[in-house]
Design a protein around this motif. Structure first.
Motif, PDB file in Angstrom:
ATOM      1  N   ASP A 240       0.933  -0.867  -0.320  1.00 53.88           N
ATOM      2  CA  ASP A 240       0.085   0.293  -0.186  1.00 53.88           C
ATOM      3  C   ASP A 240       0.747   0.641   0.286  1.00 53.88           C
ATOM      4  O   ASP A 240       2.413   1.122   0.264  1.00 53.88           O
ATOM      5  CB  ASP A 240      -1.206   0.161   1.405  1.00 53.88           C
ATOM      6  CG  ASP A 240      -1.833  -1.073   1.542  1.00 53.88           C
ATOM      7  OD1 ASP A 240      -2.602  -1.179   0.343  1.00 53.88           O
ATOM      8  OD2 ASP A 240      -1.580  -2.019   2.202  1.00 53.88           O
ATOM      9  N   THR A 241       0.374   2.486  -1.077  1.00 54.91           N
ATOM     10  CA  THR A 241       0.908   4.034  -0.550  1.00 54.91           C
ATOM     11  C   THR A 241      -0.119   4.261   0.163  1.00 54.91           C
ATOM     12  O   THR A 241      -1.161   4.229  -0.073  1.00 54.91           O
ATOM     13  CB  THR A 241       1.725   4.042  -2.003  1.00 54.91           C
ATOM     14  OG1 THR A 241       0.497   4.358  -2.432  1.00 54.91           O
ATOM     15  CG2 THR A 241       1.953   3.145  -2.735  1.00 54.91           C
ATOM     16  N   TYR A 242       0.975   5.232   0.679  1.00 49.80           N
ATOM     17  CA  TYR A 242       0.170   6.556   2.053  1.00 49.80           C
ATOM     18  C   TYR A 242       0.690   7.937   1.071  1.00 49.80           C
ATOM     19  O   TYR A 242       1.705   8.025   1.788  1.00 49.80           O
ATOM     20  CB  TYR A 242      -0.579   5.785   3.137  1.00 49.80           C
ATOM     21  CG  TYR A 242       0.943   5.185   3.749  1.00 49.80           C
ATOM     22  CD1 TYR A 242       1.104   5.730   5.304  1.00 49.80           C
ATOM     23  CD2 TYR A 242       1.353   4.456   3.632  1.00 49.80           C
ATOM     24  CE1 TYR A 242       2.116   6.293   6.227  1.00 49.80           C
ATOM     25  CE2 TYR A 242       2.602   3.854   4.515  1.00 49.80           C
ATOM     26  CZ  TYR A 242       3.033   5.292   5.940  1.00 49.80           C
ATOM     27  OH  TYR A 242       4.236   4.806   6.191  1.00 49.80           O
ATOM     28  N   ARG A 243       0.022   8.684   2.506  1.00 44.84           N
ATOM     29  CA  ARG A 243       0.967   9.875   2.669  1.00 44.84           C
ATOM     30  C   ARG A 243       1.078   9.913   4.185  1.00 44.84           C
ATOM     31  O   ARG A 243       0.483   9.566   4.964  1.00 44.84           O
ATOM     32  CB  ARG A 243      -0.224  11.012   2.288  1.00 44.84           C
ATOM     33  CG  ARG A 243       0.234  12.178   2.570  1.00 44.84           C
ATOM     34  CD  ARG A 243      -0.897  13.935   2.974  1.00 44.84           C
ATOM     35  NE  ARG A 243      -1.500  13.691   1.253  1.00 44.84           N
ATOM     36  CZ  ARG A 243      -1.139  14.708   0.274  1.00 44.84           C
ATOM     37  NH1 ARG A 243      -0.424  14.877   0.331  1.00 44.84           N
ATOM     38  NH2 ARG A 243      -1.768  13.713  -0.958  1.00 44.84           N
ATOM     39  N   SER A 244       2.486   9.825   4.214  1.00 41.15           N
ATOM     40  CA  SER A 244       3.143  10.213   5.644  1.00 41.15           C
ATOM     41  C   SER A 244       2.909  11.750   6.208  1.00 41.15           C
ATOM     42  O   SER A 244       3.826  12.847   5.102  1.00 41.15           O
ATOM     43  CB  SER A 244       4.761   9.756   5.253  1.00 41.15           C
ATOM     44  OG  SER A 244       5.644  10.081   4.525  1.00 41.15           O
ATOM     45  N   SER A 245       3.492  11.476   7.599  1.00 39.20           N
ATOM     46  CA  SER A 245       4.082  12.883   7.763  1.00 39.20           C
ATOM     47  C   SER A 245       5.200  12.522   9.341  1.00 39.20           C
ATOM     48  O   SER A 245       4.973  11.157   9.787  1.00 39.20           O
ATOM     49  CB  SER A 245       2.845  13.630   9.258  1.00 39.20           C
ATOM     50  OG  SER A 245       2.019  12.904   9.772  1.00 39.20           O
ATOM     51  N   GLY A 246       5.850  13.963   9.114  1.00 41.99           N
ATOM     52  CA  GLY A 246       7.301  13.834  10.296  1.00 41.99           C
ATOM     53  C   GLY A 246       6.334  14.415  11.723  1.00 41.99           C
ATOM     54  O   GLY A 246       5.195  14.387  11.522  1.00 41.99           O
ATOM     55  N   ALA A 247       7.844  15.270  12.132  1.00 40.04           N
ATOM     56  CA  ALA A 247       7.255  15.443  13.288  1.00 40.04           C
ATOM     57  C   ALA A 247       7.162  17.076  13.423  1.00 40.04           C
ATOM     58  O   ALA A 247       6.058  17.833  14.418  1.00 40.04           O
ATOM     59  CB  ALA A 247       8.905  15.269  13.662  1.00 40.04           C
ATOM     60  N   GLY A 248       7.048  17.106  11.676  1.00 41.39           N
ATOM     61  CA  GLY A 248       6.451  19.102  11.009  1.00 41.39           C
ATOM     62  C   GLY A 248       7.735  19.365  10.326  1.00 41.39           C
ATOM     63  O   GLY A 248       8.885  19.419  11.148  1.00 41.39           O
ATOM     64  N   GLY A 249       7.229  20.373  10.528  1.00 39.58           N
ATOM     65  CA  GLY A 249       8.109  22.067  10.308  1.00 39.58           C
ATOM     66  C   GLY A 249       8.800  21.308   8.645  1.00 39.58           C
ATOM     67  O   GLY A 249       7.508  20.859   7.611  1.00 39.58           O
ATOM     68  N   GLN A 250       9.490  21.870   8.541  1.00 40.42           N
ATOM     69  CA  GLN A 250      10.319  21.522   6.458  1.00 40.42           C
ATOM     70  C   GLN A 250      10.741  20.507   6.453  1.00 40.42           C
ATOM     71  O   GLN A 250      10.471  19.973   5.086  1.00 40.42           O
ATOM     72  CB  GLN A 250      11.984  22.647   6.648  1.00 40.42           C
ATOM     73  CG  GLN A 250      12.668  22.083   7.075  1.00 40.42           C
ATOM     74  CD  GLN A 250      13.781  23.046   7.003  1.00 40.42           C
ATOM     75  OE1 GLN A 250      14.165  23.688   6.048  1.00 40.42           O
ATOM     76  NE2 GLN A 250      15.124  22.661   7.967  1.00 40.42           N
ATOM     77  N   HIS A 251      10.438  19.530   7.161  1.00 40.70           N
ATOM     78  CA  HIS A 251      11.059  17.913   7.158  1.00 40.70           C
ATOM     79  C   HIS A 251      10.048  17.630   6.881  1.00 40.70           C
ATOM     80  O   HIS A 251       9.428  15.518   6.449  1.00 40.70           O
ATOM     81  CB  HIS A 251      11.775  17.606   8.383  1.00 40.70           C
ATOM     82  CG  HIS A 251      12.951  17.936   8.550  1.00 40.70           C
ATOM     83  ND1 HIS A 251      13.850  18.514   7.658  1.00 40.70           N
ATOM     84  CD2 HIS A 251      13.687  19.291   9.110  1.00 40.70           C
ATOM     85  CE1 HIS A 251      15.327  19.350   7.671  1.00 40.70           C
ATOM     86  NE2 HIS A 251      14.806  19.560   8.594  1.00 40.70           N
ATOM     87  N   VAL A 252       8.510  17.910   6.904  1.00 40.23           N
ATOM     88  CA  VAL A 252       7.632  16.983   6.630  1.00 40.23           C
ATOM     89  C   VAL A 252       7.713  16.388   5.647  1.00 40.23           C
ATOM     90  O   VAL A 252       7.829  17.330   4.509  1.00 40.23           O
ATOM     91  CB  VAL A 252       5.950  18.196   7.031  1.00 40.23           C
ATOM     92  CG1 VAL A 252       4.690  17.111   6.823  1.00 40.23           C
ATOM     93  CG2 VAL A 252       5.817  17.614   8.415  1.00 40.23           C
ATOM     94  N   ASN A 253       7.116  15.035   5.015  1.00 41.44           N
ATOM     95  CA  ASN A 253       6.923  14.550   4.124  1.00 41.44           C
ATOM     96  C   ASN A 253       5.473  14.971   3.761  1.00 41.44           C
ATOM     97  O   ASN A 253       4.436  13.852   4.145  1.00 41.44           O
ATOM     98  CB  ASN A 253       7.771  12.511   3.794  1.00 41.44           C
ATOM     99  CG  ASN A 253       7.303  12.016   2.912  1.00 41.44           C
ATOM    100  OD1 ASN A 253       6.719  12.702   2.016  1.00 41.44           O
ATOM    101  ND2 ASN A 253       8.192  11.368   2.589  1.00 41.44           N
TER     102      ASN A 253
END
Length: 375
Positions: A240-253
């Motif tokens: 499966d592919t999905y929308r991921s999120s990091g810890a916030g800020g400019q590094h969010v994928n």
């Protein structure tokens, strides 16, 4: 020579004996000659993977020989100094040599433990996964503290740490994180950390300043070598592919490139959330193979990996270590009873004492099992 020093010398000699046995010291020079001859082969690098493997094996043998001979030479030199100092009644010379022998004992014990990392995958790189348990923000914060602890430990070892995936907590910390840690014996050291870790502290998120107990689980799997073949049937996996999120800020994928692979027969789920979907598929598949390989290791060696077989939820029943910050300071491993009041040092990555105690316990248990099998 004083009785205490004689006992220390005897312990160093036992460590030297084990080091010699582990590398088969009698044949080591001959094997090193063979390695050197193969290294000089002009066609060696026609196959880079085999060449790199050969160079690693040669360097491991060189390091083992040099370690053994260095400790043995230092021991003999200091014994001679003690004898000379006693003959000349020079207490300063005797005292300095005795101090040197004490330090040598610590070095020999450390090298002895490293030599015990001779399991099938101990020398491999490793995947490390951290998952917060029940408890919301508290457990997510504890999971992030554990992640920091292991990253600090790995950096002190000179290992390379790569974040494979991360899911942020709703208010603080992380729900989960997966790392690849690369370096010699990374799996051998970290495998003892698999299990549930319990934290007791005054919560910084509780306005009433009450004491809270939090749980997070840590699971460790060896990175599978190219020499270890693990077949995965394409019909038994779901990607499966999905929308991921990091810890916030400019590094969010924020792309839909993250990949989740589910192995249907076992229920194993692995994820990767780098920028490239192709890269994520490759990383996740390697992680899946490592998890399947770990299951095989578990079946072969139930004593060492009992924690994996009873994985369960992150809660009371499966904990391996307690970290108590209030009302007193103590970190205690429930398998070995190894403990320390230096909680700050542990959370800053000073974990070698705990890992060494578990490794020694596992080796002792393995030796007893082998002895019973021979009888």
């Amino acid at each position: 020579m004083r009785a205490e020093t004689q006992n220390t010398v005897a312990e160093i000699e036992k460590s030297l004996e084990l080091l010699a046995q582990r590398m088969d010291y009698e044949t080591a020079p001959h094997r090193l000659e063979e390695f050197n001859a193969r290294v000089e082969d002009p066609n060696l690098w026609d196959n880079p993977e085999n060449a790199q493997k050969l160079m690693r094996e040669r360097q491991m043998l060189v390091d083992a020989i040099e370690t053994y001979e260095s400790i043995k030479t230092d021991l003999n030199d200091n014994i001679e100094l003690i004898e000379l100092g006693e003959m000349e009644e020079d207490e300063e010379v005797v005292s300095d040599a005795e101090d040197a022998i004490k330090k040598l004992k610590s070095k020999a014990a450390k090298k002895e433990l490293e030599a015990l990392l001779d399991g099938e995958a101990d020398g491999n790189d490793t995947f490390l996964e951290i998952n917060s348990g029940a408890g919301g923000t508290e457990s997510c914060d504890w999971a992030s503290m554990l992640a920091r602890m292991y990253v600090r430990w790995a950096e002190k070892k000179g290992y390379t740490v790569e974040l494979q995936s991360e899911t942020a907590g709703e208010e603080a910390g992380i729900k989960s994180a997966a790392y690849k840690i690369s370096g010699h014996n990374a799996y051998g050291w970290l495998k003892s950390e698999s299990g549930v870790h319990r934290l007791v502290r005054i919560s910084p998120y509780d306005s009433a300043a009450k004491r809270h107990t939090s749980f997070s689980s840590v699971w460790v799997y060896p990175v599978v070598d190219d020499n270890i073949e693990i077949e995965v049937n394409p019909s038994e996996i779901r990607i499966d592919t999905y929308r991921s999120s990091g810890a916030g800020g400019q590094h969010v994928n924020t792309t839909d490139s993250a990949v989740r692979i589910t192995h249907i027969p076992t229920g194993i789920v692995v994820t990767s959330s780098e920028k490239s979907q192709h890269q994520n598929r490759d990383i996740a598949m390697k992680a899946l193979k490592s998890r399947l390989y770990q299951q095989e290791l578990d079946r072969r060696n139930a004593d060492i990996n009992a924690a994996h077989e009873a994985k369960g939820d992150a809660g009371w029943g499966n904990q391996i270590r307690s970290y108590v910050l209030q009302p007193y300071q103590m970190v205690k491993d429930l398998r070995t009873n190894h403990e320390t009041s230096d909680t700050k040092g542990v959370l800053d990555g000073d974990l070698d004492g705990f890992m060494a105690a578990t490794l020694a316990l596992n080796v002792a248990g393995k030796s007893r099992s082998e002895a019973q099998g021979d009888s």
